[in-house]
Every structure is written in structure tokens, then in C-alpha cells.
Motif scaffolding. Sequence first.
Motif, PDB file in Angstrom:
ATOM      1  N   GLU A   1       0.856  -1.181   0.000  1.00 19.02           N
ATOM      2  CA  GLU A   1       0.000   0.000   0.000  1.00 19.02           C
ATOM      3  C   GLU A   1       0.892   1.232   0.000  1.00 19.02           C
ATOM      4  O   GLU A   1       1.729   1.404   0.887  1.00 19.02           O
ATOM      5  N   GLN A   2       0.733   2.075  -0.991  1.00 20.33           N
ATOM      6  CA  GLN A   2       1.457   3.343  -1.107  1.00 20.33           C
ATOM      7  C   GLN A   2       2.966   3.163  -0.912  1.00 20.33           C
ATOM      8  O   GLN A   2       3.603   3.878  -0.143  1.00 20.33           O
ATOM      9  N   GLY A   3       3.526   2.171  -1.577  1.00 17.19           N
ATOM     10  CA  GLY A   3       4.963   1.942  -1.520  1.00 17.19           C
ATOM     11  C   GLY A   3       5.461   1.208  -0.290  1.00 17.19           C
ATOM     12  O   GLY A   3       6.649   0.934  -0.170  1.00 17.19           O
ATOM     13  N   LYS A   4       4.606   0.883   0.646  1.00 13.47           N
ATOM     14  CA  LYS A   4       4.980   0.149   1.861  1.00 13.47           C
ATOM     15  C   LYS A   4       4.557  -1.303   1.710  1.00 13.47           C
ATOM     16  O   LYS A   4       3.552  -1.619   1.080  1.00 13.47           O
ATOM     17  N   THR A   5       5.336  -2.204   2.311  1.00  9.82           N
ATOM     18  CA  THR A   5       5.054  -3.640   2.237  1.00  9.82           C
ATOM     19  C   THR A   5       4.947  -4.206   3.646  1.00  9.82           C
ATOM     20  O   THR A   5       5.680  -3.805   4.548  1.00  9.82           O
ATOM     21  N   LEU A   6       4.039  -5.162   3.825  1.00 11.71           N
ATOM     22  CA  LEU A   6       3.838  -5.825   5.108  1.00 11.71           C
ATOM     23  C   LEU A   6       3.733  -7.321   4.867  1.00 11.71           C
ATOM     24  O   LEU A   6       2.911  -7.773   4.077  1.00 11.71           O
ATOM     25  N   GLN A   7       4.568  -8.092   5.544  1.00 11.16           N
ATOM     26  CA  GLN A   7       4.496  -9.547   5.471  1.00 11.16           C
ATOM     27  C   GLN A   7       3.350 -10.021   6.362  1.00 11.16           C
ATOM     28  O   GLN A   7       3.201  -9.570   7.491  1.00 11.16           O
ATOM     29  N   VAL A   8       2.536 -10.947   5.824  1.00  7.34           N
ATOM     30  CA  VAL A   8       1.373 -11.444   6.549  1.00  7.34           C
ATOM     31  C   VAL A   8       1.420 -12.968   6.593  1.00  7.34           C
ATOM     32  O   VAL A   8       1.710 -13.613   5.584  1.00  7.34           O
ATOM     33  N   ALA A   9       1.151 -13.525   7.769  1.00  7.88           N
ATOM     34  CA  ALA A   9       1.007 -14.975   7.936  1.00  7.88           C
ATOM     35  C   ALA A   9      -0.426 -15.221   8.371  1.00  7.88           C
ATOM     36  O   ALA A   9      -0.840 -14.811   9.451  1.00  7.88           O
ATOM     37  N   TYR A  10      -1.213 -15.864   7.493  1.00  5.22           N
ATOM     38  CA  TYR A  10      -2.617 -16.136   7.793  1.00  5.22           C
ATOM     39  C   TYR A  10      -2.774 -17.587   8.214  1.00  5.22           C
ATOM     40  O   TYR A  10      -2.346 -18.501   7.519  1.00  5.22           O
ATOM     41  N   GLN A  11      -3.395 -17.776   9.368  1.00  5.03           N
ATOM     42  CA  GLN A  11      -3.764 -19.112   9.809  1.00  5.03           C
ATOM     43  C   GLN A  11      -5.117 -18.981  10.492  1.00  5.03           C
ATOM     44  O   GLN A  11      -5.204 -18.593  11.647  1.00  5.03           O
ATOM     45  N   GLY A  12      -6.162 -19.280   9.733  1.00  5.02           N
ATOM     46  CA  GLY A  12      -7.515 -19.152  10.250  1.00  5.02           C
ATOM     47  C   GLY A  12      -8.242 -20.474  10.214  1.00  5.02           C
ATOM     48  O   GLY A  12      -7.699 -21.502   9.810  1.00  5.02           O
ATOM     49  N   SER A  13      -9.484 -20.421  10.613  1.00  5.17           N
ATOM     50  CA  SER A  13     -10.289 -21.639  10.638  1.00  5.17           C
ATOM     51  C   SER A  13     -10.853 -21.974   9.256  1.00  5.17           C
ATOM     52  O   SER A  13     -11.320 -23.079   9.042  1.00  5.17           O
ATOM     53  N   GLU A  14     -10.805 -21.002   8.329  1.00  7.49           N
ATOM     54  CA  GLU A  14     -11.301 -21.223   6.970  1.00  7.49           C
ATOM     55  C   GLU A  14     -10.188 -20.957   5.966  1.00  7.49           C
ATOM     56  O   GLU A  14      -9.303 -20.150   6.218  1.00  7.49           O
ATOM     57  N   PRO A  15     -10.227 -21.637   4.824  1.00  3.67           N
ATOM     58  CA  PRO A  15      -9.220 -21.354   3.790  1.00  3.67           C
ATOM     59  C   PRO A  15      -9.427 -19.951   3.234  1.00  3.67           C
ATOM     60  O   PRO A  15     -10.515 -19.381   3.343  1.00  3.67           O
TER      61      PRO A  15
END
Length: 151
Positions: free
Chosen positions: A79-93
Motif C-alpha cells: 500500500e502506497q509503496g509500503k510492504t507488510l508480510q502477513v502470515a494467515y492461519q484461520g479456521s477457513e481457507p
Amino acid sequence: MASNQRKPIGIIVASVIILATVAYLAVTSIGSTKQYYVTIAELQGLGDKAYTRHLRVAGNVAPGSIKRQGMMVNFALMEQGKTLQVAYQGSEPPPDTFKDDSQALAVGTYGHDGVFHATELQAKCASKYAPVDNKKAATPAAAAAILPSTK
């Protein structure tokens, strides 16, 4: 007469205790379920507050960043030149619309490791909401395909 005066006082005291308990529960539960929406830039500027809050962060999925391992998905939001690493682990795919360049909203917490740990993930397909190309719509064949038939 003394017993008649005790009844209203007892009711008032019980009412005050009940109201105080309800108010306390309302205030404490709001604080624990509150979610703050922040941009990636705001998240990176929150400092220590970022680690203690339940957050919602949105952005576009970086092309080629999606790595799936069973129900767990690692990816990057931009977003607007910024990056964020995300690790998703939820109950649904992840949803079917979760693809490269799609808009995504991650809900979770920011870890000391610099990774946003999401427990909820929402996505929408960016191409589905793209504006119509006016040059294509200007041709008679394209207009006939878009407009309903009057026959």
C-alpha cells in the motif's frame, strides 16, 4: 414501619450493584474486542502500541508473494509503496478471490518478528471492479454485447 423502610433501601442497593456490574462488564468487553483499522504506514509507525492491539490492515496482495502450506498462507500486502508480510492461519481457507494484485483485508495482531499474524482474511478481485474500457464499448459489436436486446 421499620421493615417497610428497609425494603426500598434493599431494592436500591441491589439495583446499584447490578447496574455497576453491567457497566463494568460492558466497559471491559469493549476494550478486548475493539479492532483498529490502520494503514501499513500507520502500523509501522505505531511503535509498541502495534503489538498490543487487535488490528485490521488492508492493501493489495504483492504479485508472486503467496505461499500456501495447507491452511496456512504467507503473503505480502502493499500500500502506497509500503510492504507488510502477513502470515494467515484461520479456521477457513482463504477466499477464492484471494489472488495476486487483489485487494485484501487482514485481521489479527502484529508480532515482534515484523510479521502480521492474521486470523481472518477477506479479499475481492480487483479486475471485477475495474472500469469499462470506453474504446471497446464504443464499437457497435461491444455495445450490442453490453446492452440488452430490444427484439
